[in-house]
Design an enzyme around this catalytic site. Structure first.
Site, PDB file in Angstrom:
ATOM      1  N   LYS A  42    -134.564  36.905 -25.220  1.00 30.00           N
ATOM      2  CA  LYS A  42    -135.474  36.068 -25.226  1.00 30.00           C
ATOM      3  C   LYS A  42    -135.897  35.458 -23.896  1.00 30.00           C
ATOM      4  O   LYS A  42    -136.950  34.546 -23.619  1.00 30.00           O
ATOM      5  CB  LYS A  42    -134.674  34.699 -25.964  1.00 30.00           C
ATOM      6  CG  LYS A  42    -134.139  34.942 -27.386  1.00 30.00           C
ATOM      7  CD  LYS A  42    -133.428  33.660 -27.788  1.00 30.00           C
ATOM      8  CE  LYS A  42    -132.731  33.765 -29.209  1.00 30.00           C
ATOM      9  NZ  LYS A  42    -132.042  32.690 -29.622  1.00 30.00           N
ATOM     10  N   ASP A 100    -129.821  40.908 -12.823  1.00 30.51           N
ATOM     11  CA  ASP A 100    -128.670  40.223 -12.499  1.00 30.51           C
ATOM     12  C   ASP A 100    -127.439  41.299 -11.894  1.00 30.51           C
ATOM     13  O   ASP A 100    -127.882  42.049 -11.059  1.00 30.51           O
ATOM     14  CB  ASP A 100    -128.258  39.212 -13.452  1.00 30.51           C
ATOM     15  CG  ASP A 100    -126.865  38.474 -13.075  1.00 30.51           C
ATOM     16  OD1 ASP A 100    -126.854  38.084 -11.759  1.00 30.51           O
ATOM     17  OD2 ASP A 100    -125.969  38.238 -13.854  1.00 30.51           O
ATOM     18  N   LYS A 128    -131.163  38.973  -8.427  1.00 27.23           N
ATOM     19  CA  LYS A 128    -129.862  38.570  -7.604  1.00 27.23           C
ATOM     20  C   LYS A 128    -129.137  39.700  -7.318  1.00 27.23           C
ATOM     21  O   LYS A 128    -128.342  40.308  -7.880  1.00 27.23           O
ATOM     22  CB  LYS A 128    -129.134  37.915  -8.813  1.00 27.23           C
ATOM     23  CG  LYS A 128    -129.122  36.416  -8.731  1.00 27.23           C
ATOM     24  CD  LYS A 128    -128.034  35.961  -9.791  1.00 27.23           C
ATOM     25  CE  LYS A 128    -128.578  35.064 -10.999  1.00 27.23           C
ATOM     26  NZ  LYS A 128    -127.255  34.575 -11.701  1.00 27.23           N
ATOM     27  N   PHE A 151    -126.337  30.220 -11.148  1.00 26.52           N
ATOM     28  CA  PHE A 151    -126.829  30.441 -12.473  1.00 26.52           C
ATOM     29  C   PHE A 151    -128.014  29.453 -12.583  1.00 26.52           C
ATOM     30  O   PHE A 151    -127.892  28.244 -12.360  1.00 26.52           O
ATOM     31  CB  PHE A 151    -125.538  30.201 -13.345  1.00 26.52           C
ATOM     32  CG  PHE A 151    -126.196  30.490 -14.751  1.00 26.52           C
ATOM     33  CD1 PHE A 151    -126.025  31.802 -15.069  1.00 26.52           C
ATOM     34  CD2 PHE A 151    -126.204  29.288 -15.702  1.00 26.52           C
ATOM     35  CE1 PHE A 151    -126.293  32.127 -16.584  1.00 26.52           C
ATOM     36  CE2 PHE A 151    -126.631  29.795 -17.086  1.00 26.52           C
ATOM     37  CZ  PHE A 151    -126.544  31.149 -17.416  1.00 26.52           C
ATOM     38  N   VAL A 152    -129.099  30.070 -13.235  1.00 24.39           N
ATOM     39  CA  VAL A 152    -130.530  29.364 -13.154  1.00 24.39           C
ATOM     40  C   VAL A 152    -130.739  29.016 -14.707  1.00 24.39           C
ATOM     41  O   VAL A 152    -130.418  30.023 -15.608  1.00 24.39           O
ATOM     42  CB  VAL A 152    -131.479  30.149 -12.517  1.00 24.39           C
ATOM     43  CG1 VAL A 152    -131.102  30.048 -10.951  1.00 24.39           C
ATOM     44  CG2 VAL A 152    -131.663  31.455 -12.898  1.00 24.39           C
ATOM     45  N   ARG A 164    -134.370  26.267 -21.852  1.00 23.60           N
ATOM     46  CA  ARG A 164    -135.538  27.306 -22.101  1.00 23.60           C
ATOM     47  C   ARG A 164    -136.795  26.702 -21.650  1.00 23.60           C
ATOM     48  O   ARG A 164    -137.655  27.300 -21.291  1.00 23.60           O
ATOM     49  CB  ARG A 164    -135.466  28.232 -23.422  1.00 23.60           C
ATOM     50  CG  ARG A 164    -134.142  29.087 -23.279  1.00 23.60           C
ATOM     51  CD  ARG A 164    -134.418  30.081 -24.608  1.00 23.60           C
ATOM     52  NE  ARG A 164    -133.340  30.729 -25.159  1.00 23.60           N
ATOM     53  CZ  ARG A 164    -132.711  31.823 -24.526  1.00 23.60           C
ATOM     54  NH1 ARG A 164    -133.081  32.385 -23.469  1.00 23.60           N
ATOM     55  NH2 ARG A 164    -131.732  32.490 -24.935  1.00 23.60           N
TER      56      ARG A 164
HETATM   57  P1  5GP Z   1    -127.821  41.684 -16.307  1.00 22.80           P
HETATM   58  O1  5GP Z   1    -127.637  42.538 -17.434  1.00 22.80           O
HETATM   59  O2  5GP Z   1    -128.762  42.229 -15.195  1.00 22.80           O
HETATM   60  O3  5GP Z   1    -126.670  41.255 -15.741  1.00 22.80           O
HETATM   61  O4  5GP Z   1    -128.326  40.557 -16.992  1.00 22.80           O
HETATM   62  C1  5GP Z   1    -129.641  40.304 -17.373  1.00 22.80           C
HETATM   63  C2  5GP Z   1    -129.778  39.044 -18.235  1.00 22.80           C
HETATM   64  O5  5GP Z   1    -128.501  38.109 -18.253  1.00 22.80           O
HETATM   65  C3  5GP Z   1    -131.031  38.379 -17.911  1.00 22.80           C
HETATM   66  O6  5GP Z   1    -132.116  38.850 -18.721  1.00 22.80           O
HETATM   67  C4  5GP Z   1    -130.502  36.869 -18.402  1.00 22.80           C
HETATM   68  O7  5GP Z   1    -130.645  36.847 -19.784  1.00 22.80           O
HETATM   69  C5  5GP Z   1    -129.106  36.938 -18.337  1.00 22.80           C
HETATM   70  N1  5GP Z   1    -128.969  35.999 -16.895  1.00 22.80           N
HETATM   71  C6  5GP Z   1    -128.394  36.774 -15.916  1.00 22.80           C
HETATM   72  N2  5GP Z   1    -128.359  35.860 -14.846  1.00 22.80           N
HETATM   73  C7  5GP Z   1    -128.809  34.670 -15.364  1.00 22.80           C
HETATM   74  C8  5GP Z   1    -128.677  33.278 -14.876  1.00 22.80           C
HETATM   75  O8  5GP Z   1    -128.682  32.970 -13.758  1.00 22.80           O
HETATM   76  N3  5GP Z   1    -129.241  32.353 -15.870  1.00 22.80           N
HETATM   77  C9  5GP Z   1    -129.575  32.636 -17.081  1.00 22.80           C
HETATM   78  N4  5GP Z   1    -129.955  31.681 -17.869  1.00 22.80           N
HETATM   79  N5  5GP Z   1    -129.314  34.109 -17.514  1.00 22.80           N
HETATM   80  C10 5GP Z   1    -129.022  34.857 -16.751  1.00 22.80           C
END
Ligand code: 5GP
Ligand code: MG
Length: 179
Positions: A42, A100, A128, A151-152, A164
């Site tokens: 989302k 991330d 990140k 963490f944002v 959100r």
């Molecule tokens: P990844 O699979 O790259 O680790 O994570 C991607 C997803 O994790 C993003 O689309 C998001 O939904 C969530 N996510 C990763 N880092 C953050 C963060 O700092 N804040 C928030 N709210 N969601 C994050």
């Protein structure tokens, strides 16, 4: 809600300028190609709706929903909701809120590749790089902001499904996690 925010990381004005810049680049490349924008729900919701409104040419939209991201640690990936558009031979642009560990985008990218698009482009608002897990080779074609390992929340992104609706991107106070 805002009393839980420690600081604003990216302001509304900065977000607006960046969206204009990214949408402008995509428009130059895809204006005559009727691209399909695919969002990963989302978190991308706000970025997605701002981006497509700045894209001044024919396009279509679709969404995917993948699991799972519990709290602040990434888990296994499955498709909870797939796109309904036939992507064969189409120019597909994946929009993501944040790259991330890389697992979600990498999974989404490989999933959409199996649908034989004419091209597959990745545009993420945030990156990140310090969090990338080993083995992720995918590089977004376009990135809005590279940020540190914090963490944002806000601008579509949540903590436990809250925040959100903040119009900017902020960092939560540490005590919020400890509640
Ligand atoms: P990844 O699979 O790259 O680790 O994570 C991607 C997803 O994790 C993003 O689309 C998001 O939904 C969530 N996510 C990763 N880092 C953050 C963060 O700092 N804040 C928030 N709210 N969601 C994050
Ligand atoms: Mg996301």
């Amino acid at each position: 809600m805002e009393e839980n925010i420690q600081r604003v990381l990216i302001s509304e004005a900065e977000l607006r300028a960046k969206v204009q810049e990214l949408a402008g680049i995509l428009q130059q490349r895809f204006a005559d190609k009727n691209p399909v924008f695919v969002g990963v729900l989302k978190g991308v919701l706000i970025f997605f709706s701002d981006m497509i409104r700045q894209f001044d040419a024919q396009c279509q939209i679709d969404f995917m929903w993948i699991s799972s991201y519990n709290g602040t640690t990434a888990g296994e990936m499955t498709v909870k909701k797939d796109v309904s558009t036939d992507l064969e031979g189409r120019h597909v642009i994946i929009l993501e809120d944040i790259f991330d560990t890389g697992g979600s985008l990498d999974f989404t990218y490989r999933h959409l590749l199996t649908k034989h698009p004419a091209s597959l482009t990745v545009c993420t608002l945030l990156d990140k790089p310090s969090r990338r897990k080993p083995g992720i080779t995918l590089q977004p074609d376009y990135t809005g902001f590279v940020i540190d390992n914090v963490f944002v929340v806000g601008y579509g992104m949540d903590y436990n499904e809250q925040y959100r609706n903040l119009p900017y991107i902020g960092v939560l106070k540490p005590e919020v996690y400890q509640q």
